[in-house]
Design a protein around this motif. Structure first.
Motif, PDB file in Angstrom:
ATOM      1  N   ASN A  84       0.833  -1.203   0.000  1.00 14.81           N
ATOM      2  CA  ASN A  84       0.000   0.000   0.000  1.00 14.81           C
ATOM      3  C   ASN A  84       0.867   1.252   0.000  1.00 14.81           C
ATOM      4  O   ASN A  84       0.569   2.223  -0.702  1.00 14.81           O
ATOM      5  N   THR A  85       1.945   1.244   0.761  1.00  8.52           N
ATOM      6  CA  THR A  85       2.872   2.378   0.766  1.00  8.52           C
ATOM      7  C   THR A  85       3.478   2.576  -0.615  1.00  8.52           C
ATOM      8  O   THR A  85       3.586   3.709  -1.105  1.00  8.52           O
ATOM      9  N   GLY A  86       3.836   1.481  -1.268  1.00 13.51           N
ATOM     10  CA  GLY A  86       4.367   1.561  -2.628  1.00 13.51           C
ATOM     11  C   GLY A  86       3.369   2.172  -3.600  1.00 13.51           C
ATOM     12  O   GLY A  86       3.744   2.978  -4.464  1.00 13.51           O
ATOM     13  N   LEU A  87       2.098   1.811  -3.458  1.00 16.42           N
ATOM     14  CA  LEU A  87       1.073   2.382  -4.333  1.00 16.42           C
ATOM     15  C   LEU A  87       0.874   3.869  -4.063  1.00 16.42           C
ATOM     16  O   LEU A  87       0.691   4.655  -5.001  1.00 16.42           O
ATOM     17  N   VAL A  88       0.934   4.274  -2.797  1.00 18.47           N
ATOM     18  CA  VAL A  88       0.831   5.705  -2.482  1.00 18.47           C
ATOM     19  C   VAL A  88       1.977   6.463  -3.150  1.00 18.47           C
ATOM     20  O   VAL A  88       1.766   7.505  -3.788  1.00 18.47           O
ATOM     21  N   VAL A  89       3.184   5.937  -3.057  1.00 18.14           N
ATOM     22  CA  VAL A  89       4.337   6.584  -3.688  1.00 18.14           C
ATOM     23  C   VAL A  89       4.165   6.629  -5.210  1.00 18.14           C
ATOM     24  O   VAL A  89       4.396   7.668  -5.848  1.00 18.14           O
ATOM     25  N   TYR A  90       3.734   5.503  -5.787  1.00 14.81           N
ATOM     26  CA  TYR A  90       3.519   5.437  -7.232  1.00 14.81           C
ATOM     27  C   TYR A  90       2.532   6.518  -7.681  1.00 14.81           C
ATOM     28  O   TYR A  90       2.787   7.242  -8.652  1.00 14.81           O
ATOM     29  N   PHE A  91       1.409   6.633  -6.987  1.00 10.86           N
ATOM     30  CA  PHE A  91       0.400   7.601  -7.408  1.00 10.86           C
ATOM     31  C   PHE A  91       0.801   9.037  -7.081  1.00 10.86           C
ATOM     32  O   PHE A  91       0.364   9.972  -7.769  1.00 10.86           O
ATOM     33  N   CYS A  92       1.647   9.249  -6.081  1.00 10.53           N
ATOM     34  CA  CYS A  92       2.227  10.590  -5.855  1.00 10.53           C
ATOM     35  C   CYS A  92       3.076  10.994  -7.056  1.00 10.53           C
ATOM     36  O   CYS A  92       3.009  12.136  -7.535  1.00 10.53           O
ATOM     37  N   ILE A  93       3.870  10.050  -7.552  1.00  9.92           N
ATOM     38  CA  ILE A  93       4.702  10.325  -8.728  1.00  9.92           C
ATOM     39  C   ILE A  93       3.818  10.590  -9.943  1.00  9.92           C
ATOM     40  O   ILE A  93       4.088  11.511 -10.727  1.00  9.92           O
ATOM     41  N   ALA A  94       2.750   9.812 -10.090  1.00  7.90           N
ATOM     42  CA  ALA A  94       1.839  10.015 -11.224  1.00  7.90           C
ATOM     43  C   ALA A  94       1.234  11.422 -11.184  1.00  7.90           C
ATOM     44  O   ALA A  94       1.187  12.121 -12.212  1.00  7.90           O
ATOM     45  N   VAL A  95       0.783  11.843 -10.016  1.00  9.38           N
ATOM     46  CA  VAL A  95       0.213  13.195  -9.881  1.00  9.38           C
ATOM     47  C   VAL A  95       1.285  14.240 -10.192  1.00  9.38           C
ATOM     48  O   VAL A  95       1.027  15.218 -10.909  1.00  9.38           O
ATOM     49  N   ALA A  96       2.486  14.034  -9.691  1.00  5.59           N
ATOM     50  CA  ALA A  96       3.579  14.982  -9.949  1.00  5.59           C
ATOM     51  C   ALA A  96       3.873  15.094 -11.448  1.00  5.59           C
ATOM     52  O   ALA A  96       4.123  16.200 -11.954  1.00  5.59           O
ATOM     53  N   LEU A  97       3.827  13.973 -12.154  1.00  4.20           N
ATOM     54  CA  LEU A  97       4.070  14.013 -13.597  1.00  4.20           C
ATOM     55  C   LEU A  97       2.967  14.804 -14.313  1.00  4.20           C
ATOM     56  O   LEU A  97       3.255  15.577 -15.233  1.00  4.20           O
ATOM     57  N   HIS A  98       1.733  14.632 -13.888  1.00  6.56           N
ATOM     58  CA  HIS A  98       0.641  15.405 -14.481  1.00  6.56           C
ATOM     59  C   HIS A  98       0.812  16.894 -14.195  1.00  6.56           C
ATOM     60  O   HIS A  98       0.569  17.732 -15.077  1.00  6.56           O
ATOM     61  N   LEU A  99       1.217  17.224 -12.983  1.00  4.78           N
ATOM     62  CA  LEU A  99       1.430  18.634 -12.633  1.00  4.78           C
ATOM     63  C   LEU A  99       2.601  19.218 -13.421  1.00  4.78           C
ATOM     64  O   LEU A  99       2.555  20.380 -13.839  1.00  4.78           O
TER      65      LEU A  99
END
Length: 127
Positions: A84-99
């Motif tokens: 779950n922690t890995g998925l949170v990190v993954y989706f943080c990176i995804a949001v950062a890429l969109h931003l």
């Protein structure tokens, strides 16, 4: 008397935590399927984000492994927390890429939704 059933009894967060884990796993597997099939919409998003196309199956593998880990975490808590922690990190990176590419809210909303879901599942598992 335990009316929640055997799976819920093995998790620390109870029924809410189990439901969030299952929903997160299903969502991740659905998203991973799109990655593995290289759907045109996924390819277009990755192109817009500047991600090499060879990374699309890697993204699918990360989501699949995260989903499997979250489900295993219903019985083995440390694995679930790590996944779950890995998925949170993954989706943080995804949001950062969109931003980074200045995507609109609509274009970023799926990544934001998955970040919110994975964060909620992690918090529920920790409580």
């Amino acid at each position: 008397m335990d009316v929640d059933g055997p799976i819920v009894a093995m998790t620390s967060g109870g029924a809410d935590s189990t439901l969030l884990a299952v929903v997160l796993a299903v969502c991740c597997l659905g998203a991973a399927a799109g990655d593995f099939m290289a759907l045109a919409s996924i390819v277009a998003i990755m192109d817009r984000l500047g991600m090499p196309r060879r990374m699309i199956p890697v993204a699918g593998a990360v989501k699949t492994l995260g989903a499997v880990g979250v489900v295993i975490g219903l019985w083995v808590r440390p694995i679930g927390l790590a996944a779950n922690t890995g998925l949170v990190v993954y989706f943080c990176i995804a949001v950062a890429l969109h931003l980074r590419v200045r995507d609109s809210f609509a274009e970023t909303s799926l990544a934001l939704g998955m970040l919110a879901l994975s964060t909620a599942a992690l918090v529920a598992a920790l409580v």
